[in-house]
Design a protein around this motif. Structure first.
Motif, mmCIF file in Angstrom:
data_model
loop_
_atom_site.group_PDB
_atom_site.id
_atom_site.type_symbol
_atom_site.label_atom_id
_atom_site.label_comp_id
_atom_site.label_asym_id
_atom_site.label_seq_id
_atom_site.Cartn_x
_atom_site.Cartn_y
_atom_site.Cartn_z
ATOM 1 N N VAL A 46 64.312 56.487 -44.838
ATOM 2 C CA VAL A 46 65.337 55.447 -44.916
ATOM 3 C C VAL A 46 64.780 54.270 -45.704
ATOM 4 N N ASN A 73 64.134 49.378 -41.840
ATOM 5 C CA ASN A 73 64.150 50.825 -41.633
ATOM 6 C C ASN A 73 63.169 51.196 -40.512
ATOM 7 N N ARG A 97 68.394 49.655 -39.940
ATOM 8 C CA ARG A 97 69.018 50.510 -40.955
ATOM 9 C C ARG A 97 68.868 51.959 -40.509
#
Length: 602
Positions: free
Chosen positions: A485, A490, A528
């Protein structure tokens, strides 16, 4: 929450994995050890009632124990009910790539329900003439849930949803039974054989009825009947012997079999189109596992001890159903483990170090591709289904800790850990036949690091002639990165970046009054989830207080209040692509719950 505190001997927190316990413990192991020996007869009845602005929670529990020669027993029983009626509003917006608002919907939703249930935890212990012990313990519970929800959506800008009024009703029951027999046999020269055989099962039945309206006309009448049955067998054995001088050798096995059967029947009637759609889905999942291990605990000297363990665990998962092809996956994990403990001379301080290889296997429910649908399907409110091809997560880690005992019952400690996770499981989002579906997927590697500081001590350790006050505090900082990601944010989904606790307990010298308070902080922030999806993890600040007054040895009154700061729960999910950003936010209003409990021993 299905165990009374009176049946628990102790709770062990093992930050590093050991071969004896399952290496399915990436973050560590919590080992709840139940009491095997009843030392005296005891009977206790507790009756309590909790109340907040939008909920009530009456409960009662009974615990009895006694012994007769080599036989002892204990029985725990509890019954509870939780009734709630609370608003759950949410808002949906959409903006174009330039940030201009193109859609705004507000939904007022009211949820109410009354889950209730009871639990039973009987236990029998026999001590035989040769010193062997046999114990039988069972956990049984029954829960019933009734729910009703009303949702009305007002569109202030942009297109209206498929259904702007929803009337939702559901009911269900859940039954759980778990029972095992444990035999401990003493052998010659200090050796011991420990065998356990267990069975477990669950039965879940539910029905969902929903009426969806569009422009005040009934547009959809949906009925979903679901049935889930899960059964399992476990076999655990351990042989221990004082192998050589200053060595304690242990070896054994841990085997299990789980079968889950899932059925879902849905009938949808669309009066506006005079159309009916019927869907019948059946799923089965089977999990077989076998673990073999050997470990050695070695006291190198009075200050230095070593631990080495080796565990092999094999898994076979099979998923089959009438809507997909049968899938069988096999995986095995070879876990070498090493730990060392060094006690610093002329002090109580000690240093710990551990190297571990651990894993996390997918649950049976995540392996079954049964779909849970949402009427107003979107990227921020997708359907959900399991993934029969899901593989275990694997982690290699190192843990280190320093413990400083600077006074009686006074501890300062610091611990650090680093773990590399392979085949990390995250939530994926796909578009299939015009509907958005969320499903767990294995996607690359992840790295996590943590630092934790802890302090606990009585006030008398720093001041003289003070009341009996105990203080405790801790702070934990976690960092993580998911390789698949892109950043920023992330990190591991649902990981708490920063948490801290503060606590104080006070007891009068005569022991009649005990009181205290605890404050817990959990940081949140944006996460995220994948390239397009992100969400906001809510920050929590919880302040709880309690007081216990002992009238006499037979009666005592406990008062408690939780969430005194009335912390709201915030949910925020977003989907961003080249067409703009779709966002769904909701706020669950925090409520303080007060609880009073009368405890009687007879």
């Amino acid at each position: 929450d299905q165990l009374s505190p009176d049946v628990i001997e102790r709770i062990e927190i093992l930050r590093a994995a050991s071969a004896e316990f399952s290496t399915q413990s990436i973050a560590g192991t919590i080992n709840i050890v139940l009491k095997r020996v009843v030392r005296k007869a005891q009977r206790e009845l507790r009756v309590g009632y909790g109340k907040s602005e939008d909920a009530s929670n009456p409960s009662a529990s009974l615990n009895m124990s006694d012994r007769l020669d080599g036989l002892s027993y204990s029985l725990g029983a509890s019954v509870w009910r939780y009734s709630f009626d609370r608003p759950q509003p949410f808002e949906e917006t959409q903006t174009d790539p330039e940030g201009r608002l193109t859609q705004l919907r507000r939904t007022e939703q009211i949820d109410s329900g009354s889950p209730q249930g009871f639990n039973l935890t009987p236990r029998l212990n026999w001590t035989l003439e040769n010193g062997d012990t046999v114990s039988w313990q069972t956990m049984a519970s029954y829960n019933r849930n009734d729910y009703h929800g009303d949702a009305v959506t007002t569109t202030e800008l942009g297109a209206a949803p498929m259904y702007d009024v929803r009337d939702m009703n559901s009911g269900g029951s859940f039954v759980m039974l778990r029972s095992d027999v444990n035999w401990v046999h003493n052998l010659e020269e200090g050796a011991k054989l420990d065998l356990k055989l267990g069975v477990n099962g669950t039965r879940n039945r539910g029905d969902w009825r929903e009426f969806d309206y569009r422009l005040e006309e009934l547009a959809r009448d949906s009925t979903v009947l679901s049935a889930t049955d899960e059964r399992g067998l476990t076999s655990v054995g351990k042989y221990t012997t004082p192998w050589r001088k200053d060595h304690a050798l242990a070896m054994g096995w841990d085997a299990g079999y789980t079968r889950r059967e899932d059925a879902r029947d849905e009938s949808e009637v669309f009066p506006l189109f005079e159309r009916e759609q019927v869907t019948n889905e059946n799923y089965d999942a089977t999990i077989k596992r076998l673990a073999l291990y050997i470990q050695d605990e070695w006291n190198v000297s009075k200050q230095w001890s070593m631990y080495a363990g080796l565990r092999w665990e094999g898994l076979e998962t099979t998923s089959e159903g009438n809507t997909f092809e049968t899938s069988t996956n096999r995986a095995s994990v070879f876990s070498p483990l090493a730990q060392t403990l060094y006690k610093i001379p002329d002090s109580r301080d000690q240093v710990r170090l551990a190297l571990t290889r651990t894993f996390k296997a997918p649950s049976a429910s995540n392996l079954i591709p049964r779909r849970f649908t949402t009427p107003n399907n979107s990227q921020t409110d997708p359907d959900y289904r399991g993934n029969p091809d899901l593989q275990p997560e694997l982690a290699t880690g190192i843990d280190a800790a320093y413990e400083h005992w600077w006074a009686d019952k006074a501890l300062l400690s610091a611990s650090v850990s680093v773990r590399r996770i392979e085949d990390y499981t995250r939530q994926g989002l796909i578009l299939e036949d015009g509907r958005w579906i969320q499903t767990p997927v294995n996607d690359g590697d992840a790295l996590t690091r943590s630092l934790e500081l802890e302090a606990k001590f009585p006030l008398s350790a720093v001041l003289a002639d003070v009341p009996e006050i105990d203080l405790r505090a801790s702070v934990s900082r976690n960092w993580s990165e998911v390789d698949a990601v892109p950043g920023p944010d992330n990190r591991l989904d649902q990981q708490v970046p920063l948490s801290a606790t503060l606590g104080i307990d006070y007891k009068t010298r005569d022991g009649k009054l005990s009181t205290g308070a605890s404050f817990a902080f959990k940081d949140g922030g944006p996460v995220r989830v994948n390239v397009e999806q992100s969400r906001y993890q809510s920050v929590r600040r919880d302040l709880d207080v309690y007081a216990l007054w002992k009238f006499n040895p037979k009666y005592q009154l406990r008062l408690a209040a939780s969430n005194l700061l009335r912390q709201d729960g915030v949910s925020d999910s977003r989907y961003t692509d080249e067409f703009g950003t779709l966002r769904r936010t909701s706020v669950s209003e925090g409520q303080t719950m007060a609880r009073v409990t009368l405890e009687s021993r007879f």
